[in-house]
Design an enzyme around this catalytic site. Structure first.
Site, PDB file in Angstrom:
ATOM      1  N   TYR A  73     -12.527   7.565  -5.789  1.00 23.86           N
ATOM      2  CA  TYR A  73     -13.012   6.292  -5.237  1.00 23.86           C
ATOM      3  C   TYR A  73     -11.955   5.693  -4.297  1.00 23.86           C
ATOM      4  O   TYR A  73     -12.263   5.271  -3.178  1.00 23.86           O
ATOM      5  CB  TYR A  73     -13.381   5.292  -6.359  1.00 23.86           C
ATOM      6  CG  TYR A  73     -13.760   3.950  -5.769  1.00 23.86           C
ATOM      7  CD1 TYR A  73     -14.995   3.765  -5.137  1.00 23.86           C
ATOM      8  CD2 TYR A  73     -12.850   2.886  -5.775  1.00 23.86           C
ATOM      9  CE1 TYR A  73     -15.320   2.555  -4.534  1.00 23.86           C
ATOM     10  CE2 TYR A  73     -13.170   1.670  -5.177  1.00 23.86           C
ATOM     11  CZ  TYR A  73     -14.407   1.513  -4.556  1.00 23.86           C
ATOM     12  OH  TYR A  73     -14.711   0.317  -3.950  1.00 23.86           O
ATOM     13  N   ARG A  83      -4.201  -5.885  -9.448  1.00 18.30           N
ATOM     14  CA  ARG A  83      -4.006  -7.330  -9.265  1.00 18.30           C
ATOM     15  C   ARG A  83      -5.322  -8.107  -9.325  1.00 18.30           C
ATOM     16  O   ARG A  83      -5.379  -9.222  -9.829  1.00 18.30           O
ATOM     17  CB  ARG A  83      -3.324  -7.543  -7.896  1.00 18.30           C
ATOM     18  CG  ARG A  83      -2.896  -8.960  -7.625  1.00 18.30           C
ATOM     19  CD  ARG A  83      -2.679  -9.181  -6.146  1.00 18.30           C
ATOM     20  NE  ARG A  83      -3.912  -8.911  -5.391  1.00 18.30           N
ATOM     21  CZ  ARG A  83      -3.961  -8.711  -4.080  1.00 18.30           C
ATOM     22  NH1 ARG A  83      -2.865  -8.723  -3.358  1.00 18.30           N
ATOM     23  NH2 ARG A  83      -5.115  -8.491  -3.474  1.00 18.30           N
ATOM     24  N   ARG A 104     -17.766  -6.269 -10.854  1.00 18.35           N
ATOM     25  CA  ARG A 104     -17.440  -4.937 -10.337  1.00 18.35           C
ATOM     26  C   ARG A 104     -16.262  -4.418 -11.127  1.00 18.35           C
ATOM     27  O   ARG A 104     -15.316  -5.134 -11.403  1.00 18.35           O
ATOM     28  CB  ARG A 104     -17.071  -5.033  -8.856  1.00 18.35           C
ATOM     29  CG  ARG A 104     -18.231  -5.507  -8.007  1.00 18.35           C
ATOM     30  CD  ARG A 104     -18.403  -4.680  -6.766  1.00 18.35           C
ATOM     31  NE  ARG A 104     -18.487  -3.258  -7.014  1.00 18.35           N
ATOM     32  CZ  ARG A 104     -18.379  -2.344  -6.053  1.00 18.35           C
ATOM     33  NH1 ARG A 104     -18.157  -2.699  -4.822  1.00 18.35           N
ATOM     34  NH2 ARG A 104     -18.491  -1.060  -6.338  1.00 18.35           N
ATOM     35  N   PHE A 146       4.516  -1.344  10.774  1.00 21.60           N
ATOM     36  CA  PHE A 146       3.101  -1.484  10.427  1.00 21.60           C
ATOM     37  C   PHE A 146       2.792  -0.787   9.085  1.00 21.60           C
ATOM     38  O   PHE A 146       2.050  -1.317   8.254  1.00 21.60           O
ATOM     39  CB  PHE A 146       2.248  -0.886  11.557  1.00 21.60           C
ATOM     40  CG  PHE A 146       0.813  -0.653  11.203  1.00 21.60           C
ATOM     41  CD1 PHE A 146      -0.070  -1.712  11.132  1.00 21.60           C
ATOM     42  CD2 PHE A 146       0.350   0.622  10.920  1.00 21.60           C
ATOM     43  CE1 PHE A 146      -1.401  -1.511  10.778  1.00 21.60           C
ATOM     44  CE2 PHE A 146      -0.972   0.839  10.569  1.00 21.60           C
ATOM     45  CZ  PHE A 146      -1.847  -0.236  10.503  1.00 21.60           C
TER      46      PHE A 146
HETATM   47  C1  D61 Z   1      -0.461   2.536   6.717  1.00 24.19           C
HETATM   48  C2  D61 Z   1      -0.729   1.198   6.959  1.00 24.19           C
HETATM   49  C3  D61 Z   1      -1.832   0.597   6.409  1.00 24.19           C
HETATM   50  C4  D61 Z   1      -2.671   1.321   5.571  1.00 24.19           C
HETATM   51  C5  D61 Z   1      -2.396   2.672   5.328  1.00 24.19           C
HETATM   52  C6  D61 Z   1      -1.287   3.265   5.907  1.00 24.19           C
HETATM   53  C7  D61 Z   1      -3.264   3.408   4.527  1.00 24.19           C
HETATM   54  C8  D61 Z   1      -4.352   2.806   3.976  1.00 24.19           C
HETATM   55  C9  D61 Z   1      -4.630   1.474   4.212  1.00 24.19           C
HETATM   56  C10 D61 Z   1      -3.808   0.733   5.013  1.00 24.19           C
HETATM   57  C11 D61 Z   1      -5.844   0.869   3.602  1.00 24.19           C
HETATM   58  C12 D61 Z   1      -5.451   0.065   2.403  1.00 24.19           C
HETATM   59  C13 D61 Z   1      -6.546  -0.712   1.795  1.00 24.19           C
HETATM   60  C14 D61 Z   1      -5.933  -1.633   0.749  1.00 24.19           C
HETATM   61  C15 D61 Z   1      -6.639  -2.930   0.647  1.00 24.19           C
HETATM   62  N1  D61 Z   1      -7.953  -2.717   0.100  1.00 24.19           N
HETATM   63  C16 D61 Z   1      -9.054  -3.250   0.622  1.00 24.19           C
HETATM   64  O1  D61 Z   1      -9.014  -3.950   1.598  1.00 24.19           O
HETATM   65  C17 D61 Z   1     -10.353  -2.906  -0.102  1.00 24.19           C
HETATM   66  O2  D61 Z   1     -11.336  -2.472   0.786  1.00 24.19           O
HETATM   67  C18 D61 Z   1     -11.265  -1.090   1.092  1.00 24.19           C
HETATM   68  C19 D61 Z   1     -12.292  -0.715   2.142  1.00 24.19           C
HETATM   69  C20 D61 Z   1     -11.994  -1.313   3.504  1.00 24.19           C
HETATM   70  C21 D61 Z   1     -10.646  -0.937   4.004  1.00 24.19           C
HETATM   71  C22 D61 Z   1     -10.384  -1.679   5.244  1.00 24.19           C
HETATM   72  C23 D61 Z   1      -8.985  -1.527   5.797  1.00 24.19           C
HETATM   73  C24 D61 Z   1      -7.911  -2.084   5.161  1.00 24.19           C
HETATM   74  C25 D61 Z   1      -6.650  -2.030   5.727  1.00 24.19           C
HETATM   75  C26 D61 Z   1      -6.482  -1.443   6.968  1.00 24.19           C
HETATM   76  C27 D61 Z   1      -7.595  -0.871   7.624  1.00 24.19           C
HETATM   77  C28 D61 Z   1      -8.830  -0.918   7.033  1.00 24.19           C
HETATM   78  C29 D61 Z   1      -7.419  -0.326   8.908  1.00 24.19           C
HETATM   79  C30 D61 Z   1      -6.201  -0.331   9.510  1.00 24.19           C
HETATM   80  C31 D61 Z   1      -5.104  -0.902   8.862  1.00 24.19           C
HETATM   81  C32 D61 Z   1      -5.233  -1.430   7.601  1.00 24.19           C
HETATM   82  C33 D61 Z   1     -10.785  -4.095  -0.947  1.00 24.19           C
HETATM   83  O3  D61 Z   1     -11.019  -5.213  -0.177  1.00 24.19           O
HETATM   84  C34 D61 Z   1     -11.266  -6.412  -0.867  1.00 24.19           C
HETATM   85  C35 D61 Z   1     -10.015  -7.220  -1.036  1.00 24.19           C
HETATM   86  O4  D61 Z   1      -8.930  -6.686  -1.145  1.00 24.19           O
HETATM   87  O5  D61 Z   1     -10.156  -8.460  -1.095  1.00 24.19           O
HETATM   88  C36 D61 Z   1     -11.956  -3.659  -1.797  1.00 24.19           C
HETATM   89  O6  D61 Z   1     -13.097  -4.023  -1.526  1.00 24.19           O
HETATM   90  O7  D61 Z   1     -11.685  -2.934  -2.751  1.00 24.19           O
HETATM   91 MG    MG Z   2     -14.957  -2.981  -1.428  1.00 20.65          MG
END
Ligand code: D61
Ligand code: MG
Length: 404
Positions: A168, A212, A225, A285
Site C-alpha cells: 500500500y 503519526r 480509515r 528537496f
Molecule cells: C524525495 C522527496 C519527496 C518525496 C520522495 C522523495 C518520495 C516520496 C514522496 C515524497 C511522497 C511522500 C508522501 C508522504 C506524505 N503522504 C501523503 O501525502 C499521503 O498521500 C499519498 C498519496 C499522494 C502523494 C502526493 C505527493 C506527496 C508528496 C510529494 C508528491 C506527491 C510529489 C512530489 C513531491 C512530494 C497522505 O496524505 C494525507 C495527509 O498526509 O494528510 C495519505 O492520504 O495517506
Molecule cells: Mg490517501
C-alpha cells in the site's frame, strides 16, 4: 510563526523562524503571471506548506514538473481520501485518472476546503500539465496510472500483513519516489537511481505519516480509515480502535513502538539514496522531508499522545531543520542525533527493545562510517553543547526531549 512562549523557551529558534518567514513571503511574491500557473503555485502553498517550500527552491523547469506532479497526485489522493464517495463511483475515477489529466474539460467535485478548490478548478492543472515537456508528462502519467490502480485495490481491501502494508505504501508514496527519480533524470541534473532505493524514500515518509495520523484516520467521518497492518496490531489488541482507550495504554505504546521499529528499517536505504544525489537544490528537496520524518518518529516513539491528539514537531525545530539541512554531513548528523534520542527512549521491558536498538545501531553505524559526523551543529543541543556520547546521560535526555 511559533508562539511567544515557545520562542522564549527556545530563543535560538527565532533566527531560523524569521528566515523561514522571509522565504515564505519571497515564495508568495514569485507566483507566475499566467493564470493557470498562478493557480497551481497558489494551490501548492495552500495544500502543503512544507512540500510547497522545498518544491519552490528547485530550478525553474524541474520546479514546474514537480509542482504539477504533486498537485495531480494530491487531487488523486483527494478522491481516495473522501470517505463520502461510494466505492462504485470512486474506483473507476481512480483507475482512469491518468487519462483525465490530458482533458481540460474533465472535473469531479469532492474533498473539502482547499482540496475542493483544487478539484473544482482541475482544468487549471490539466492546462499546465499539457505545457510540460513530453518526458515529464510521460513520467507523471505512468505514476498516476499505477498509483490510481493501487489505491483502487486498497479501497476494496484492508491492510492485513506487513507485506500488504509495504505494498500500500509503495502505491501511495514509493511510486512518488520512483517518479521523482525519473523526473530528476529527465532534467539531466541526476543519474538514474534504482527503483528499490527510490521506493524506500517514499515508504519512510508514508509510514511516519501513518503512525503519526493514527487518531485522525481512525476518527475519519463518515468512515474510519485504517492503515496499521493487522499482523502488527493484533499482537496487542483485538481491534485497531482499542488502541485509543485509556485502559490499555501499555499495549498501545508497545504497538506504536513496533510500528516505529518497522519504519526504521527504511532509514539506511534513504541515507544511501541521498548520498548519491549531486544537485544541491534536489538534495535539499529530498533531504528536508527525510530529516523531518526521523525527527517525527523520535517524537512519536513511546509517546501516548499519538493516541490522544496530534503529535507534531515544534515549528521552531522544523524551521531549524529547513535552515540547517544543506549537505550530506547535515543529514548524517540529524539522523545520528534523532537516533540517539530514540535510543534513550527505548525501555528494556518493551517486547521489541532488542530489535529497535539493533536498527538504531545500524543507522548510527551508517552515519559514523561516513566520516562526516563531526562537521555540524546539533539541533538537539545547540551551539557549543554538542550532543556527543560524553554528554548523553539520562538528565540531558530529559532536557533534549523537552526541547523537541
Ligand atoms: C524525495 C522527496 C519527496 C518525496 C520522495 C522523495 C518520495 C516520496 C514522496 C515524497 C511522497 C511522500 C508522501 C508522504 C506524505 N503522504 C501523503 O501525502 C499521503 O498521500 C499519498 C498519496 C499522494 C502523494 C502526493 C505527493 C506527496 C508528496 C510529494 C508528491 C506527491 C510529489 C512530489 C513531491 C512530494 C497522505 O496524505 C494525507 C495527509 O498526509 O494528510 C495519505 O492520504 O495517506
Ligand atoms: Mg490517501
Amino acid at each position: 510563526m511559533g508562539s511567544l512562549g515557545a520562542i522564549l523557551r527556545h530563543p535560538d529558534d527565532l533566527y531560523p523562524l524569521l528566515k523561514l518567514k522571509i522565504a515564505a513571503n519571497h515564495a508568495a511574491k514569485q507566483i507566475p503571471p499566467e493564470p493557470h500557473w498562478a493557480f497551481c503555485y497558489t494551490m501548492l502553498h495552500k495544500v502543503s506548506r512544507s512540500f510547497g517550500l522545498v518544491i519552490q527552491q528547485l530550478g525553474p523547469e524541474l520546479r514546474n514538473a514537480v509542482c504539477i506532479f504533486y498537485l495531480v497526485l494530491r487531487a488523486l489522493d483527494t478522491v481516495e481520501d473522501d470517505t463520502s464517495i461510494n466505492f462504485d463511483i470512486k474506483v473507476p475515477i481512480l483507475e482512469a485518472f491518468h487519462r483525465h489529466i490530458y482533458d481540460p474539460k474533465w472535473h469531479f467535485s469532492c474533498g473539502t476546503k482547499e482540496y475542493k478548490v483544487l478539484m473544482d478548478q482541475f482544468h487549471q492543472l490539466s492546462t499546465s500539465f499539457l505545457e510540460l515537456g513530453k518526458g515529464y508528462q510521460e513520467v507523471i502519467e505512468d505514476i498516476t496510472k499505477r498509483m490510481g490502480a493501487g489505491m483502487a485495490k486498497y479501497i476494496l481491501k484492508e491492510v492485513e500483513t506487513v507485506d500488504e502494508y509495504d505494498e500500500y505504501c509503495h502505491y501511495v508514496a514509493g511510486l512518488v519516489g520512483l517518479g521523482l527519480s525519473k523526473l530528476f533524470y529527465a532534467s539531466k541534473f541526476e543519474d538514474l537511481v534504482s527503483d528499490s532505493l527510490s521506493n524506500s524514500m517514499g515508504l519512510f515518509l508514508q509510514k511516519t505519516n501513518i503512525i503519526r495520523d493514527y487518531l485522525e484516520d481512525i476518527n475519519e467521518i463518515p468512515k474510519s480509515r485504517m492503515f496499521w497492518p493487522r499482523e502488527i496490531w493484533s499482537k496487542y489488541v483485538n481491534k485497531l480502535e482499542d488502541l485509543k482507550y485509556k485502559e490499555i495504554s501499555d499495549k498501545a505504546i508497545q504497538c506504536l513502538n513496533d510500528m516505529v521499529t518497522d519504519a526504521l528499517l527504511h532509514a539506511e536505504d534513504c541515507l544511501k539514496y541521498m548520498s548519491d544525489l549531486r544537485d544541491p537544490s534536489i538534495f535539499r528537496f529530498c533531504a528536508i522531508p527525510q530529516v523531518m520524518a526521523i525527527g517525527t518518529l523520535a517524537l512519536c516513539y513511546n509517546n501516548i499522545e499519538v493516541f490522544r491528539g496530534v503529535v507534531k514537531m515544534r515549528r521552531g525545530l522544523t524551521a531549524k531543520i529547513i535552515d540547517r539541512t544543506n549537505t550530506m554531513a547535515d543529514v548524517y548528523g540529524a539522523f545520528f542525533d534523532f537516533s540517539t534520542m530514540l535510543k534513550f527512549k527505548v525501555e528494556k521491558n518493551d517486547p521489541n527493545a532488542t530489535k529497535t536498538l539493533s536498527r538504531i545501531e545500524a543507522i548510527q553505524k551508517c552515519c559514523s562510517n561516513s566520516g562526516l559526523l563531526n562537521q555540524r551543529r546539533s539541533y538537539i543541543l545547540d551551539t557549543k553543547a554538542r550532543f556527543n556520547s560524553a554528554l548523553v546521560n539520562p538528565i540531558l535526555f530529559h532536557i533534549s526531549s523537552d526541547i523537541i
